[in-house]
Design a protein around this motif. Structure first.
Motif, PDB file in Angstrom:
ATOM      1  N   THR A 105       0.786  -1.061   0.048  1.00  0.00           N
ATOM      2  CA  THR A 105       0.057  -0.080   0.085  1.00  0.00           C
ATOM      3  C   THR A 105       0.854   1.335   0.114  1.00  0.00           C
ATOM      4  O   THR A 105       1.763   1.332   0.790  1.00  0.00           O
ATOM      5  N   LEU A 106       0.581   2.175  -0.876  1.00  0.00           N
ATOM      6  CA  LEU A 106       1.297   3.323  -1.063  1.00  0.00           C
ATOM      7  C   LEU A 106       0.115   4.432  -1.307  1.00  0.00           C
ATOM      8  O   LEU A 106      -0.354   4.628  -2.356  1.00  0.00           O
ATOM      9  N   GLN A 107      -0.271   5.063   0.023  1.00  0.00           N
ATOM     10  CA  GLN A 107      -1.259   6.071  -0.048  1.00  0.00           C
ATOM     11  C   GLN A 107      -0.502   7.392   0.289  1.00  0.00           C
ATOM     12  O   GLN A 107      -0.283   7.722   1.514  1.00  0.00           O
ATOM     13  N   LEU A 108      -0.375   8.349  -0.562  1.00  0.00           N
ATOM     14  CA  LEU A 108       0.351   9.613  -0.298  1.00  0.00           C
ATOM     15  C   LEU A 108      -0.742  10.636  -0.718  1.00  0.00           C
ATOM     16  O   LEU A 108      -0.647  11.208  -2.062  1.00  0.00           O
ATOM     17  N   ILE A 109      -1.828  10.930  -0.002  1.00  0.00           N
ATOM     18  CA  ILE A 109      -2.887  11.703  -0.473  1.00  0.00           C
ATOM     19  C   ILE A 109      -2.808  13.149   0.214  1.00  0.00           C
ATOM     20  O   ILE A 109      -2.883  13.297   1.285  1.00  0.00           O
ATOM     21  N   GLY A 110      -3.046  14.296  -0.711  1.00  0.00           N
ATOM     22  CA  GLY A 110      -3.172  15.612  -0.313  1.00  0.00           C
ATOM     23  C   GLY A 110      -2.083  16.141   0.554  1.00  0.00           C
ATOM     24  O   GLY A 110      -1.969  16.975   1.313  1.00  0.00           O
ATOM     25  N   LEU A 111      -0.797  15.554   0.188  1.00  0.00           N
ATOM     26  CA  LEU A 111       0.370  16.226   0.934  1.00  0.00           C
ATOM     27  C   LEU A 111       1.035  17.510   0.085  1.00  0.00           C
ATOM     28  O   LEU A 111       1.937  17.823   0.526  1.00  0.00           O
ATOM     29  N   GLY A 112       0.577  17.448  -1.212  1.00  0.00           N
ATOM     30  CA  GLY A 112       1.004  18.745  -1.957  1.00  0.00           C
ATOM     31  C   GLY A 112       2.273  18.411  -2.694  1.00  0.00           C
ATOM     32  O   GLY A 112       3.206  19.180  -2.983  1.00  0.00           O
ATOM     33  N   LEU A 113       2.621  16.900  -2.946  1.00  0.00           N
ATOM     34  CA  LEU A 113       4.018  16.411  -3.624  1.00  0.00           C
ATOM     35  C   LEU A 113       3.941  16.901  -5.160  1.00  0.00           C
ATOM     36  O   LEU A 113       2.646  17.057  -5.839  1.00  0.00           O
ATOM     37  N   ARG A 114       4.946  17.309  -5.343  1.00  0.00           N
ATOM     38  CA  ARG A 114       5.172  17.793  -6.966  1.00  0.00           C
ATOM     39  C   ARG A 114       5.900  17.041  -7.551  1.00  0.00           C
ATOM     40  O   ARG A 114       6.661  15.904  -7.261  1.00  0.00           O
ATOM     41  N   GLY A 115       6.276  17.244  -8.962  1.00  0.00           N
ATOM     42  CA  GLY A 115       6.966  16.398  -9.759  1.00  0.00           C
ATOM     43  C   GLY A 115       6.054  15.459 -10.471  1.00  0.00           C
ATOM     44  O   GLY A 115       5.058  15.523 -10.708  1.00  0.00           O
ATOM     45  N   SER A 116       6.855  14.674 -11.065  1.00  0.00           N
ATOM     46  CA  SER A 116       6.339  13.408 -11.691  1.00  0.00           C
ATOM     47  C   SER A 116       6.222  12.145 -10.845  1.00  0.00           C
ATOM     48  O   SER A 116       7.215  11.864  -9.822  1.00  0.00           O
ATOM     49  N   ILE A 117       5.703  11.172 -11.393  1.00  0.00           N
ATOM     50  CA  ILE A 117       5.728   9.861 -10.814  1.00  0.00           C
ATOM     51  C   ILE A 117       6.815   9.095 -11.114  1.00  0.00           C
ATOM     52  O   ILE A 117       7.015   8.977 -12.493  1.00  0.00           O
ATOM     53  N   PRO A 118       7.828   8.769 -10.366  1.00  0.00           N
ATOM     54  CA  PRO A 118       9.235   8.073 -10.992  1.00  0.00           C
ATOM     55  C   PRO A 118       8.836   6.725 -11.560  1.00  0.00           C
ATOM     56  O   PRO A 118       8.017   6.184 -11.049  1.00  0.00           O
ATOM     57  N   LYS A 119       9.779   6.407 -12.607  1.00  0.00           N
ATOM     58  CA  LYS A 119       9.551   5.041 -13.252  1.00  0.00           C
ATOM     59  C   LYS A 119       9.816   4.136 -12.368  1.00  0.00           C
ATOM     60  O   LYS A 119       9.293   3.049 -12.826  1.00  0.00           O
ATOM     61  N   GLU A 120      10.433   4.282 -11.262  1.00  0.00           N
ATOM     62  CA  GLU A 120      10.875   3.300 -10.225  1.00  0.00           C
ATOM     63  C   GLU A 120       9.684   2.680  -9.629  1.00  0.00           C
ATOM     64  O   GLU A 120       9.628   1.598  -9.034  1.00  0.00           O
ATOM     65  N   ILE A 121       8.690   3.366  -9.677  1.00  0.00           N
ATOM     66  CA  ILE A 121       7.339   2.935  -9.231  1.00  0.00           C
ATOM     67  C   ILE A 121       6.966   1.533  -9.713  1.00  0.00           C
ATOM     68  O   ILE A 121       6.631   0.479  -8.937  1.00  0.00           O
ATOM     69  N   GLY A 122       7.452   1.007 -11.015  1.00  0.00           N
ATOM     70  CA  GLY A 122       7.170  -0.261 -11.537  1.00  0.00           C
ATOM     71  C   GLY A 122       8.028  -1.410 -10.742  1.00  0.00           C
ATOM     72  O   GLY A 122       7.733  -2.587 -10.983  1.00  0.00           O
ATOM     73  N   THR A 123       8.980  -1.032  -9.746  1.00  0.00           N
ATOM     74  CA  THR A 123       9.685  -2.184  -9.270  1.00  0.00           C
ATOM     75  C   THR A 123       9.001  -2.681  -7.782  1.00  0.00           C
ATOM     76  O   THR A 123       9.445  -3.503  -7.271  1.00  0.00           O
ATOM     77  N   LEU A 124       7.623  -1.843  -7.563  1.00  0.00           N
ATOM     78  CA  LEU A 124       7.086  -2.414  -6.440  1.00  0.00           C
ATOM     79  C   LEU A 124       5.875  -3.401  -6.891  1.00  0.00           C
ATOM     80  O   LEU A 124       4.545  -3.171  -6.966  1.00  0.00           O
ATOM     81  N   THR A 125       6.553  -4.389  -7.341  1.00  0.00           N
ATOM     82  CA  THR A 125       5.694  -5.943  -7.708  1.00  0.00           C
ATOM     83  C   THR A 125       4.576  -6.326  -6.765  1.00  0.00           C
ATOM     84  O   THR A 125       3.740  -7.150  -7.253  1.00  0.00           O
ATOM     85  N   LYS A 126       4.613  -5.974  -5.368  1.00  0.00           N
ATOM     86  CA  LYS A 126       3.494  -6.490  -4.808  1.00  0.00           C
ATOM     87  C   LYS A 126       2.455  -5.479  -4.373  1.00  0.00           C
ATOM     88  O   LYS A 126       1.553  -5.726  -3.491  1.00  0.00           O
ATOM     89  N   LEU A 127       2.763  -4.244  -4.980  1.00  0.00           N
ATOM     90  CA  LEU A 127       1.933  -3.014  -4.657  1.00  0.00           C
ATOM     91  C   LEU A 127       0.450  -3.538  -5.141  1.00  0.00           C
ATOM     92  O   LEU A 127      -0.093  -3.828  -6.291  1.00  0.00           O
ATOM     93  N   VAL A 128      -0.549  -3.333  -4.084  1.00  0.00           N
ATOM     94  CA  VAL A 128      -2.115  -3.486  -4.199  1.00  0.00           C
ATOM     95  C   VAL A 128      -2.804  -2.402  -4.411  1.00  0.00           C
ATOM     96  O   VAL A 128      -3.721  -2.113  -5.268  1.00  0.00           O
ATOM     97  N   ASN A 129      -2.525  -1.183  -3.601  1.00  0.00           N
ATOM     98  CA  ASN A 129      -3.199  -0.033  -3.491  1.00  0.00           C
ATOM     99  C   ASN A 129      -2.247   1.025  -3.886  1.00  0.00           C
ATOM    100  O   ASN A 129      -1.121   1.230  -3.126  1.00  0.00           O
ATOM    101  N   LEU A 130      -2.404   1.713  -4.592  1.00  0.00           N
ATOM    102  CA  LEU A 130      -1.495   3.231  -4.838  1.00  0.00           C
ATOM    103  C   LEU A 130      -2.543   4.314  -5.167  1.00  0.00           C
ATOM    104  O   LEU A 130      -3.261   4.418  -5.976  1.00  0.00           O
ATOM    105  N   GLY A 131      -2.291   5.227  -4.116  1.00  0.00           N
ATOM    106  CA  GLY A 131      -3.140   6.483  -3.985  1.00  0.00           C
ATOM    107  C   GLY A 131      -2.322   7.833  -4.036  1.00  0.00           C
ATOM    108  O   GLY A 131      -1.627   7.815  -3.001  1.00  0.00           O
ATOM    109  N   LEU A 132      -2.451   8.518  -4.836  1.00  0.00           N
ATOM    110  CA  LEU A 132      -1.546   9.632  -4.932  1.00  0.00           C
ATOM    111  C   LEU A 132      -2.412  10.786  -5.324  1.00  0.00           C
ATOM    112  O   LEU A 132      -2.045  11.840  -5.973  1.00  0.00           O
ATOM    113  N   SER A 133      -3.521  10.954  -5.110  1.00  0.00           N
ATOM    114  CA  SER A 133      -4.835  11.889  -5.548  1.00  0.00           C
ATOM    115  C   SER A 133      -4.275  13.069  -4.504  1.00  0.00           C
ATOM    116  O   SER A 133      -3.667  13.124  -3.642  1.00  0.00           O
ATOM    117  N   THR A 134      -4.692  14.093  -5.215  1.00  0.00           N
ATOM    118  CA  THR A 134      -4.954  15.804  -4.485  1.00  0.00           C
ATOM    119  C   THR A 134      -3.608  16.090  -4.323  1.00  0.00           C
ATOM    120  O   THR A 134      -3.350  16.308  -2.799  1.00  0.00           O
TER     121      THR A 134
END
Length: 167
Positions: A105-134
């Motif tokens: 689970t990677l839920q980083l919601i409403g933190l004001g994060l900037r930039g792009s989603i890194p390509k390394e996100i693809g290394t998280l092969t066990k990831l079930v939930n990804l939330g980067l909204s707001t």
């Protein structure tokens, strides 16, 4: 499989991707050594996001928004409008996501994060939930998203992202 897709101008959001994956089976297959848990702790510290929440020698599994398995490996990072992150640390790339091989689970919601989603996100092969909204994420979705075969929920709403998720 049922897929819900919500699109808005300059915003992309994907909601529950229904699959028959057991969270317990992910936990049972976690790989871990004390050196890997130390690398996870160091990655959390180096992000600069948990400044007021950790002390030297403290157990990272007890920090706000961190969930660990029984071996001490990080399996969940869930923060929603909860941390005050210094402006200089507001980049998603500040979190070395390759340090978390068991992350489900990677839920980083409403933190004001900037930039792009890194390509390394693809290394998280066990990831079930990804939330980067707001947040304030921009750019194209990395093609490495196709490596996220366990993904059941993807929420990217209220960002300035473009591209397609490879279904």
């Amino acid at each position: 499989m049922m897929t819900l897709v919500y699109l808005a101008t300059y915003n992309v959001s994907f909601l529950p991707l229904v699959k028959a994956t057991s969270f317990n089976s992910l936990m049972a297959t976690s790989t871990n050594t004390s050196s890997s848990t130390q690398k996870e702790r160091e990655a959390l510290i180096q992000s600069g996001w948990w400044g007021p929440y950790y002390k030297s020698g403290s157990n990272h599994c007890e920090w706000k928004g961190i969930e660990c398995d029984t071996k001490g490996s990080v399996i969940g990072i869930s923060l929603a409008f909860e941390l005050t992150i210094p402006t200089s640390k507001l980049m998603l790339k500040n979190l070395n996501i390759t340090a978390f091989p068991n992350l489900a689970t990677l839920q980083l919601i409403g933190l004001g994060l900037r930039g792009s989603i890194p390509k390394e996100i693809g290394t998280l092969t066990k990831l079930v939930n990804l939330g980067l909204s707001t947040n304030e994420l921009q750019g194209k979705l990395p093609k490495t998203h196709s490596n996220l075969g366990q993904l059941e929920m993807l929420d990217l709403f209220c960002n300035s992202l473009r591209g397609f998720y490879p279904f």
